[in-house]
Design a protein around this motif. Sequence first.
Motif, PDB file in Angstrom:
ATOM      1  N   ALA A  11       2.262   4.552  10.164  1.00  0.00           N
ATOM      2  CA  ALA A  11       3.263   5.416  10.799  1.00  0.00           C
ATOM      3  C   ALA A  11       4.089   6.147   9.746  1.00  0.00           C
ATOM      4  O   ALA A  11       4.375   5.604   8.680  1.00  0.00           O
ATOM      5  CB  ALA A  11       4.177   4.593  11.705  1.00  0.00           C
ATOM      6  N   ALA A  12       4.459   7.363  10.091  1.00  0.00           N
ATOM      7  CA  ALA A  12       5.235   8.197   9.179  1.00  0.00           C
ATOM      8  C   ALA A  12       6.706   8.221   9.573  1.00  0.00           C
ATOM      9  O   ALA A  12       7.037   8.332  10.751  1.00  0.00           O
ATOM     10  CB  ALA A  12       4.693   9.620   9.186  1.00  0.00           C
ATOM     11  N   VAL A  13       7.549   8.103   8.569  1.00  0.00           N
ATOM     12  CA  VAL A  13       8.978   8.308   8.731  1.00  0.00           C
ATOM     13  C   VAL A  13       9.232   9.656   8.064  1.00  0.00           C
ATOM     14  O   VAL A  13       9.421   9.742   6.854  1.00  0.00           O
ATOM     15  CB  VAL A  13       9.791   7.173   8.076  1.00  0.00           C
ATOM     16  CG1 VAL A  13      11.282   7.443   8.210  1.00  0.00           C
ATOM     17  CG2 VAL A  13       9.418   5.821   8.691  1.00  0.00           C
ATOM     18  N   ILE A  14       9.138  10.708   8.876  1.00  0.00           N
ATOM     19  CA  ILE A  14       9.234  12.073   8.361  1.00  0.00           C
ATOM     20  C   ILE A  14      10.643  12.594   8.573  1.00  0.00           C
ATOM     21  O   ILE A  14      11.156  12.594   9.691  1.00  0.00           O
ATOM     22  CB  ILE A  14       8.220  12.999   9.053  1.00  0.00           C
ATOM     23  CG1 ILE A  14       6.793  12.495   8.808  1.00  0.00           C
ATOM     24  CG2 ILE A  14       8.380  14.437   8.552  1.00  0.00           C
ATOM     25  CD1 ILE A  14       5.720  13.294   9.534  1.00  0.00           C
ATOM     26  N   THR A  15      11.245  13.024   7.484  1.00  0.00           N
ATOM     27  CA  THR A  15      12.572  13.618   7.556  1.00  0.00           C
ATOM     28  C   THR A  15      12.501  15.038   7.008  1.00  0.00           C
ATOM     29  O   THR A  15      11.568  15.402   6.304  1.00  0.00           O
ATOM     30  CB  THR A  15      13.604  12.808   6.732  1.00  0.00           C
ATOM     31  OG1 THR A  15      13.132  12.679   5.392  1.00  0.00           O
ATOM     32  CG2 THR A  15      13.826  11.438   7.338  1.00  0.00           C
ATOM     33  N   PRO A  35       5.214   9.440  14.304  1.00  0.00           N
ATOM     34  CA  PRO A  35       3.866   9.989  14.181  1.00  0.00           C
ATOM     35  C   PRO A  35       2.981   8.999  13.427  1.00  0.00           C
ATOM     36  O   PRO A  35       3.458   8.281  12.547  1.00  0.00           O
ATOM     37  CB  PRO A  35       4.062  11.262  13.358  1.00  0.00           C
ATOM     38  CG  PRO A  35       5.518  11.491  13.259  1.00  0.00           C
ATOM     39  CD  PRO A  35       6.214  10.211  13.587  1.00  0.00           C
ATOM     40  N   GLY A  36       1.714   8.983  13.771  1.00  0.00           N
ATOM     41  CA  GLY A  36       0.763   8.091  13.110  1.00  0.00           C
ATOM     42  C   GLY A  36      -0.243   7.582  14.104  1.00  0.00           C
ATOM     43  O   GLY A  36      -0.394   8.136  15.189  1.00  0.00           O
ATOM     44  N   GLY A  37      -0.928   6.518  13.747  1.00  0.00           N
ATOM     45  CA  GLY A  37      -1.906   5.979  14.667  1.00  0.00           C
ATOM     46  C   GLY A  37      -2.681   4.809  14.101  1.00  0.00           C
ATOM     47  O   GLY A  37      -2.412   4.328  12.997  1.00  0.00           O
ATOM     48  N   LYS A  38      -3.652   4.366  14.892  1.00  0.00           N
ATOM     49  CA  LYS A  38      -4.463   3.198  14.557  1.00  0.00           C
ATOM     50  C   LYS A  38      -5.374   3.480  13.370  1.00  0.00           C
ATOM     51  O   LYS A  38      -5.869   4.592  13.207  1.00  0.00           O
ATOM     52  CB  LYS A  38      -5.310   2.786  15.761  1.00  0.00           C
ATOM     53  CG  LYS A  38      -4.495   2.333  16.944  1.00  0.00           C
ATOM     54  CD  LYS A  38      -5.389   2.021  18.121  1.00  0.00           C
ATOM     55  CE  LYS A  38      -4.552   1.711  19.354  1.00  0.00           C
ATOM     56  NZ  LYS A  38      -5.374   1.583  20.559  1.00  0.00           N
ATOM     57  N   LEU A  39      -5.606   2.422  12.603  1.00  0.00           N
ATOM     58  CA  LEU A  39      -6.543   2.499  11.482  1.00  0.00           C
ATOM     59  C   LEU A  39      -7.964   2.366  12.011  1.00  0.00           C
ATOM     60  O   LEU A  39      -8.223   1.564  12.912  1.00  0.00           O
ATOM     61  CB  LEU A  39      -6.282   1.360  10.484  1.00  0.00           C
ATOM     62  CG  LEU A  39      -5.143   1.542   9.498  1.00  0.00           C
ATOM     63  CD1 LEU A  39      -3.796   1.670  10.155  1.00  0.00           C
ATOM     64  CD2 LEU A  39      -5.143   0.411   8.499  1.00  0.00           C
ATOM     65  N   THR A  67       5.362   7.907   0.591  1.00  0.00           N
ATOM     66  CA  THR A  67       6.116   6.849  -0.085  1.00  0.00           C
ATOM     67  C   THR A  67       6.072   5.573   0.750  1.00  0.00           C
ATOM     68  O   THR A  67       6.518   5.582   1.904  1.00  0.00           O
ATOM     69  CB  THR A  67       7.598   7.281  -0.251  1.00  0.00           C
ATOM     70  OG1 THR A  67       7.628   8.509  -0.970  1.00  0.00           O
ATOM     71  CG2 THR A  67       8.399   6.227  -0.968  1.00  0.00           C
ATOM     72  N   PRO A  68       5.537   4.474   0.232  1.00  0.00           N
ATOM     73  CA  PRO A  68       5.497   3.223   0.998  1.00  0.00           C
ATOM     74  C   PRO A  68       6.910   2.735   1.334  1.00  0.00           C
ATOM     75  O   PRO A  68       7.784   2.721   0.468  1.00  0.00           O
ATOM     76  CB  PRO A  68       4.800   2.230   0.057  1.00  0.00           C
ATOM     77  CG  PRO A  68       4.211   3.032  -1.043  1.00  0.00           C
ATOM     78  CD  PRO A  68       4.964   4.322  -1.108  1.00  0.00           C
ATOM     79  N   LEU A  69       7.112   2.351   2.586  1.00  0.00           N
ATOM     80  CA  LEU A  69       8.424   1.892   3.042  1.00  0.00           C
ATOM     81  C   LEU A  69       8.397   0.462   3.572  1.00  0.00           C
ATOM     82  O   LEU A  69       9.436  -0.061   3.936  1.00  0.00           O
ATOM     83  CB  LEU A  69       8.963   2.823   4.132  1.00  0.00           C
ATOM     84  CG  LEU A  69       9.201   4.271   3.736  1.00  0.00           C
ATOM     85  CD1 LEU A  69       9.622   5.085   4.953  1.00  0.00           C
ATOM     86  CD2 LEU A  69      10.238   4.378   2.625  1.00  0.00           C
ATOM     87  N   ALA A  86       3.154  -1.970  12.062  1.00  0.00           N
ATOM     88  CA  ALA A  86       3.041  -0.682  11.381  1.00  0.00           C
ATOM     89  C   ALA A  86       3.283  -0.820   9.890  1.00  0.00           C
ATOM     90  O   ALA A  86       4.172  -1.555   9.459  1.00  0.00           O
ATOM     91  CB  ALA A  86       4.053   0.305  11.955  1.00  0.00           C
ATOM     92  N   GLU A  87       2.482  -0.094   9.143  1.00  0.00           N
ATOM     93  CA  GLU A  87       2.718   0.132   7.722  1.00  0.00           C
ATOM     94  C   GLU A  87       3.395   1.499   7.677  1.00  0.00           C
ATOM     95  O   GLU A  87       2.823   2.497   8.128  1.00  0.00           O
ATOM     96  CB  GLU A  87       1.395   0.161   6.970  1.00  0.00           C
ATOM     97  CG  GLU A  87       1.536   0.322   5.488  1.00  0.00           C
ATOM     98  CD  GLU A  87       1.868  -0.980   4.768  1.00  0.00           C
ATOM     99  OE1 GLU A  87       2.523  -0.889   3.723  1.00  0.00           O
ATOM    100  OE2 GLU A  87       1.476  -2.055   5.250  1.00  0.00           O
ATOM    101  N   PHE A  88       4.636   1.545   7.194  1.00  0.00           N
ATOM    102  CA  PHE A  88       5.412   2.781   7.212  1.00  0.00           C
ATOM    103  C   PHE A  88       5.342   3.504   5.867  1.00  0.00           C
ATOM    104  O   PHE A  88       5.376   2.871   4.808  1.00  0.00           O
ATOM    105  CB  PHE A  88       6.888   2.491   7.522  1.00  0.00           C
ATOM    106  CG  PHE A  88       7.120   2.081   8.933  1.00  0.00           C
ATOM    107  CD1 PHE A  88       7.150   3.026   9.943  1.00  0.00           C
ATOM    108  CD2 PHE A  88       7.314   0.756   9.253  1.00  0.00           C
ATOM    109  CE1 PHE A  88       7.361   2.652  11.258  1.00  0.00           C
ATOM    110  CE2 PHE A  88       7.527   0.367  10.568  1.00  0.00           C
ATOM    111  CZ  PHE A  88       7.557   1.320  11.562  1.00  0.00           C
TER     112      PHE A  88
END
Length: 139
Positions: A11-15, A35-39, A67-69, A86-88
Amino acid sequence: MNHSLMIVIAAAVITREDGCLLLVRKHGSDIFIQPGGKLEVGEHPRQALCRELQEELGLNVAEQDLTPLGQGSAPAAHEAGHTVRAEFFGLQLPQALAEGLQVAAELAELRWIDPAQPGDLPIAALSRDFVLPHFGSPR
């Protein structure tokens, strides 16, 4: 936790430059999510996220731009009885690029919100309880 009911996503943390955060809504849902989805099988989370951002928002992102969060989990917003893990990854967009995003594929809507004041927008537990408090930077 029953792993057969676990959904693993990227998943994306888009700013954007003004600090607003992007949330999206799928067709047939009123709940906003990251935003994002299944692997897919054998896919690294960064690869999955780049693919999903291209498919859903027309956004071409290189893996090294993410950037890994960290990780988070919560009850799934769209699949009852499942947990989403989720991997953010963070991504900041220039204002002009952010304003030009368009939804495609399974997305129906996108919204830029102030993470410090999301209002009464229906937001999925993972975004509401994990992303907003931890990654949303108030304006």
